[in-house]
Write a protein that holds these residues in place. Sequence first.
Motif, short mmCIF file in Angstrom:
data_model
loop_
_atom_site.label_atom_id
_atom_site.label_comp_id
_atom_site.label_asym_id
_atom_site.label_seq_id
_atom_site.Cartn_x
_atom_site.Cartn_y
_atom_site.Cartn_z
N PHE A 18 0.82 -1.20 0.00
CA PHE A 18 0.00 0.00 0.00
C PHE A 18 0.87 1.26 0.00
N CYS A 19 0.24 2.37 -0.42
CA CYS A 19 0.95 3.64 -0.51
C CYS A 19 1.19 4.25 0.88
N HIS A 20 0.28 3.97 1.82
CA HIS A 20 0.39 4.51 3.17
C HIS A 20 0.11 3.43 4.21
N ASN A 21 0.47 3.75 5.46
CA ASN A 21 0.33 2.77 6.55
C ASN A 21 -1.13 2.49 6.91
N ILE A 22 -2.00 3.49 6.69
CA ILE A 22 -3.42 3.31 7.03
C ILE A 22 -4.07 2.49 5.90
N VAL A 23 -4.01 1.19 6.06
CA VAL A 23 -4.33 0.26 4.97
C VAL A 23 -5.76 0.40 4.47
N ASN A 24 -6.72 0.56 5.36
CA ASN A 24 -8.12 0.52 4.95
C ASN A 24 -8.54 1.71 4.08
N ILE A 25 -7.75 2.82 4.07
CA ILE A 25 -8.08 3.97 3.21
C ILE A 25 -6.95 4.31 2.23
N SER A 26 -5.92 3.45 2.17
CA SER A 26 -4.76 3.72 1.31
C SER A 26 -4.95 3.14 -0.08
N CYS A 27 -4.35 3.80 -1.06
CA CYS A 27 -4.31 3.26 -2.42
C CYS A 27 -3.34 2.08 -2.47
N CYS A 50 1.18 5.55 -6.84
CA CYS A 50 1.04 6.29 -5.59
C CYS A 50 1.42 7.75 -5.80
N TRP A 51 0.81 8.62 -5.01
CA TRP A 51 1.11 10.05 -5.06
C TRP A 51 1.71 10.46 -3.71
N TYR A 52 2.99 10.87 -3.74
CA TYR A 52 3.71 11.16 -2.51
C TYR A 52 3.86 12.66 -2.23
N PHE A 53 3.16 13.50 -2.97
CA PHE A 53 3.43 14.94 -2.92
C PHE A 53 2.31 15.77 -2.28
N GLY A 54 1.36 15.13 -1.65
CA GLY A 54 0.31 15.85 -0.91
C GLY A 54 -0.92 16.15 -1.75
N GLU A 55 -2.04 16.33 -1.06
CA GLU A 55 -3.33 16.52 -1.73
C GLU A 55 -3.43 17.86 -2.44
#
Length: 339
Positions: free
Chosen positions: A4-13, A88-93
């Motif tokens: 996953f792109c982020h640690n919060i698996v249930n809402i991560s891409c 994944c997008w690592y540069f912020g919303e």
Amino acid sequence: MMSFCHNIVNISCVRSSWSNDVRASLYSLMVLIILTTLTGNLIVIISISHFKQLQTPTNWLIHSMATVDFLLGCLVMPYSMVRSVEHCWYFGEVFCKIHTSIDIMLSSASIFHLSFISIDRYYAVCDPLRYKAKISVLVIFVMIFISWSIPALFAFGMIFLELNLKGAEQMYYKHVHCLGGCSVFFSKPSGVLAFMTSFYIPGSIMLCVYYRIYFIAKGQEKSINDAKQKLQIGLEEKNGISRSKERKAAKTLGIVMGVFLICWCPFFVCMVLDPFLNYAIPHTLNDALIWFGYLNSTFNPMVYAFFYPWFRRALKMIVFGKIFQRDSSRYTLFLEPNP
């Protein structure tokens, strides 16, 4: 194993599952596209900015389009590359919205420039006696202003006001949106509007203009063949050079238009159809088609390099550093009245 792109698996891409070899190959290919885009368009910008002979109204339009394509390669493609390979997008919303807006703006501006260049060439080929009166420096700068301002207002307004989600907010936030993603999403109305504004209208103008140029050029060729039996050889040669240049301009415009349609048509067709197919088109295919569209900005300078001797001469002078010589800006790149 799924990553996953982020640690919060249930809402991560979900991160791409490609091997390191595949990623390295994709990065290499995309870096090559970016460097080719930057180099080719920078040479066009330097050539027209430096050489006095190239500073004509038409070439300022080409200069502006090369600037758009250069900025696309500089500001958009590198971030799109990471997104396309990693998923994944690592540069912020916030930067996602800025990047998406700039992407839509510059891609649309490039297409707008191509449309205006076709109009300019129409008057040059089909109404040469009144060309300078109709296509003045002021008219060219109005074309340039429209080519930048309308795409900018459309893109930033669409993304920052979230008009692209209008009518499909629930679908987007339930099934598409995820942490670490930055996908370009359009609802049915916004997709049709984007298709019309960025592709269909400017593309239709290009097609109609080239259609007119083609038939007028064919008519001119017929009249030249008829005149060959009546005119003196010297006059024949003079007309032949003039008409040959006109046909060359028509042929160049046709190839530019063909490259434009091949590069951008698949993306825009999928973009406008996707909402009506309940977003069934795979994300990977959409990414690939976006890069295919980017190639239009890569190929534009190559068309000039292939068809225009002045571009090749300017390229040699830039590569060998001759532009730093005294009075190099006054160097004669071509003998004809127009490049």
